[in-house]
Design an enzyme around this catalytic site. Structure first.
Site, PDB file in Angstrom:
ATOM      1  N   ARG A  46      11.412   4.440  -7.306  1.00  0.00           N
ATOM      2  CA  ARG A  46      12.614   5.234  -7.064  1.00  0.00           C
ATOM      3  C   ARG A  46      13.503   5.221  -8.302  1.00  0.00           C
ATOM      4  O   ARG A  46      13.618   6.172  -9.026  1.00  0.00           O
ATOM      5  CB  ARG A  46      13.402   4.656  -5.880  1.00  0.00           C
ATOM      6  CG  ARG A  46      12.870   4.999  -4.544  1.00  0.00           C
ATOM      7  CD  ARG A  46      13.376   4.068  -3.503  1.00  0.00           C
ATOM      8  NE  ARG A  46      12.934   2.702  -3.772  1.00  0.00           N
ATOM      9  CZ  ARG A  46      13.082   1.689  -2.965  1.00  0.00           C
ATOM     10  NH1 ARG A  46      13.710   1.839  -1.838  1.00  0.00           N
ATOM     11  NH2 ARG A  46      12.613   0.502  -3.268  1.00  0.00           N
ATOM     12  N   HIS A  62       8.648   6.513   2.299  1.00  0.00           N
ATOM     13  CA  HIS A  62       7.305   5.946   2.428  1.00  0.00           C
ATOM     14  C   HIS A  62       6.304   7.034   2.860  1.00  0.00           C
ATOM     15  O   HIS A  62       5.192   7.116   2.345  1.00  0.00           O
ATOM     16  CB  HIS A  62       7.267   4.874   3.525  1.00  0.00           C
ATOM     17  CG  HIS A  62       8.038   3.626   3.236  1.00  0.00           C
ATOM     18  ND1 HIS A  62       8.883   3.053   4.163  1.00  0.00           N
ATOM     19  CD2 HIS A  62       8.079   2.818   2.143  1.00  0.00           C
ATOM     20  CE1 HIS A  62       9.401   1.936   3.666  1.00  0.00           C
ATOM     21  NE2 HIS A  62       8.946   1.783   2.434  1.00  0.00           N
ATOM     22  N   LYS A  76       9.004 -15.566   7.650  1.00  0.00           N
ATOM     23  CA  LYS A  76      10.186 -14.805   7.253  1.00  0.00           C
ATOM     24  C   LYS A  76      10.642 -13.904   8.407  1.00  0.00           C
ATOM     25  O   LYS A  76       9.831 -13.166   8.962  1.00  0.00           O
ATOM     26  CB  LYS A  76       9.831 -13.957   6.013  1.00  0.00           C
ATOM     27  CG  LYS A  76      11.048 -13.438   5.291  1.00  0.00           C
ATOM     28  CD  LYS A  76      10.651 -12.822   3.980  1.00  0.00           C
ATOM     29  CE  LYS A  76      11.774 -11.976   3.434  1.00  0.00           C
ATOM     30  NZ  LYS A  76      11.403 -11.277   2.224  1.00  0.00           N
ATOM     31  N   SER A 112      14.427   0.762   3.130  1.00  0.00           N
ATOM     32  CA  SER A 112      14.473   0.190   4.484  1.00  0.00           C
ATOM     33  C   SER A 112      15.746  -0.618   4.677  1.00  0.00           C
ATOM     34  O   SER A 112      16.354  -0.587   5.752  1.00  0.00           O
ATOM     35  CB  SER A 112      13.245  -0.703   4.720  1.00  0.00           C
ATOM     36  OG  SER A 112      12.073   0.058   4.680  1.00  0.00           O
TER      37      SER A 112
HETATM   38  P1  ADP Z   1       8.169  -3.980  -0.565  1.00  0.00           P
HETATM   39  O1  ADP Z   1       8.861  -5.121   0.094  1.00  0.00           O
HETATM   40  O2  ADP Z   1       6.746  -4.268  -0.925  1.00  0.00           O
HETATM   41  O3  ADP Z   1       8.923  -3.331  -1.705  1.00  0.00           O
HETATM   42  P2  ADP Z   1       8.865  -1.638   0.956  1.00  0.00           P
HETATM   43  O4  ADP Z   1       8.526  -1.315   2.364  1.00  0.00           O
HETATM   44  O5  ADP Z   1      10.298  -1.776   0.620  1.00  0.00           O
HETATM   45  O6  ADP Z   1       8.022  -2.917   0.608  1.00  0.00           O
HETATM   46  O7  ADP Z   1       8.243  -0.532  -0.001  1.00  0.00           O
HETATM   47  C1  ADP Z   1       6.857  -0.259  -0.001  1.00  0.00           C
HETATM   48  C2  ADP Z   1       6.563   0.684  -1.141  1.00  0.00           C
HETATM   49  O8  ADP Z   1       7.212   1.927  -0.912  1.00  0.00           O
HETATM   50  C3  ADP Z   1       7.074   0.200  -2.505  1.00  0.00           C
HETATM   51  O9  ADP Z   1       6.138   0.584  -3.483  1.00  0.00           O
HETATM   52  C4  ADP Z   1       8.360   0.940  -2.677  1.00  0.00           C
HETATM   53  O10 ADP Z   1       8.692   1.130  -4.037  1.00  0.00           O
HETATM   54  C5  ADP Z   1       8.017   2.257  -2.023  1.00  0.00           C
HETATM   55  N1  ADP Z   1       9.223   2.951  -1.577  1.00  0.00           N
HETATM   56  C6  ADP Z   1      10.222   2.447  -0.835  1.00  0.00           C
HETATM   57  N2  ADP Z   1      11.185   3.368  -0.643  1.00  0.00           N
HETATM   58  C7  ADP Z   1      10.789   4.489  -1.291  1.00  0.00           C
HETATM   59  C8  ADP Z   1      11.342   5.795  -1.487  1.00  0.00           C
HETATM   60  N3  ADP Z   1      12.537   6.117  -1.000  1.00  0.00           N
HETATM   61  N4  ADP Z   1      10.639   6.694  -2.200  1.00  0.00           N
HETATM   62  C9  ADP Z   1       9.441   6.339  -2.712  1.00  0.00           C
HETATM   63  N5  ADP Z   1       8.854   5.128  -2.588  1.00  0.00           N
HETATM   64  C10 ADP Z   1       9.520   4.220  -1.877  1.00  0.00           C
END
Ligand code: ADP
Length: 180
Positions: free
Chosen positions: A95, A22, A46, A133
């Site tokens: 990803r 992120h 949630k 995450s």
């Molecule tokens: P969501 O539930 O909206 O997917 P996340 O916190 O999982 O929320 O992810 C937020 C954003 O960050 C999304 O666009 C996701 O694709 C991106 N993201 C998550 N992990 C990575 C990573 N390892 N590299 C690049 N982008 C990521």
């Protein structure tokens, strides 16, 4: 500069918790936009391992000292929130191929809802491709080392949270929490 107007982007997500993938996207976005608002989506009802306020605090600490970056929470339609903060673009990370289908559908839906807002997808840095995450939560919940995947204060927050949950014996919320 062609114009004096500020170009702002919204980076929405769950960030439960924030990790190095992120942070890489947020920093790269700052090279492209004058301002980036990282927005933690608050799902009503949630259960999350970290509250929205805790997730905001973890992001703020990770990106301290960057005046062009702001962290907020929201619980309305993402495009409506983007308009509210004056964002011209919504940033999402990509990803693996499995991300693509959902992001593609979400981008088309958001474009239908708000044709004036661009969706900008950043391809993950190679070193962050495996990080999510949910992976971090799962590894940390079993006592695994996630220090290469998230900043030290996030690693510490995970250790403390899982130690507390174990001490409380709250197995059910523990299990629910590690699944988004
Ligand atoms: P969501 O539930 O909206 O997917 P996340 O916190 O999982 O929320 O992810 C937020 C954003 O960050 C999304 O666009 C996701 O694709 C991106 N993201 C998550 N992990 C990575 C990573 N390892 N590299 C690049 N982008 C990521």
């Amino acid at each position: 500069m062609l114009s004096d107007s500020i170009c702002c982007a919204l980076y929405p997500g769950s960030f439960n918790p924030v990790h190095n993938g992120h942070l890489d996207i947020a920093r790269r976005a700052l090279r492209m936009f004058d301002e980036v608002v990282i927005a933690v989506y608050v799902h009503p009802g949630k259960p999350f391992l970290f509250s929205a306020e805790e997730r905001v605090a973890l992001i703020e600490k990770a990106l301290k000292g960057e005046p062009r970056l702001r962290v907020a929470t929201y619980s309305i339609l993402t495009v409506d929130y983007a308009r509210q903060v004056g964002a011209h673009a919504i940033i999402r990370g990509l990803r693996v191929f499995s991300d693509f289908e959902l992001e593609f559908r979400m981008a088309l839906t958001n474009r239908r809802l708000a044709p004036d807002i661009e969706i900008v997808n950043f391809i993950s840095g190679e070193e962050y491709l495996h990080i999510s995450s949910s992976t971090i939560r799962e590894v940390a919940s079993l006592g695994g080392d996630v220090s290469t995947m998230a900043p030290p204060h996030v690693v510490e927050a995970l250790q403390q949270r899982f130690a507390k949950l174990k001490a409380e014996g709250s197995q059910s919320s523990f299990t629910v929490s590690i699944k988004d």
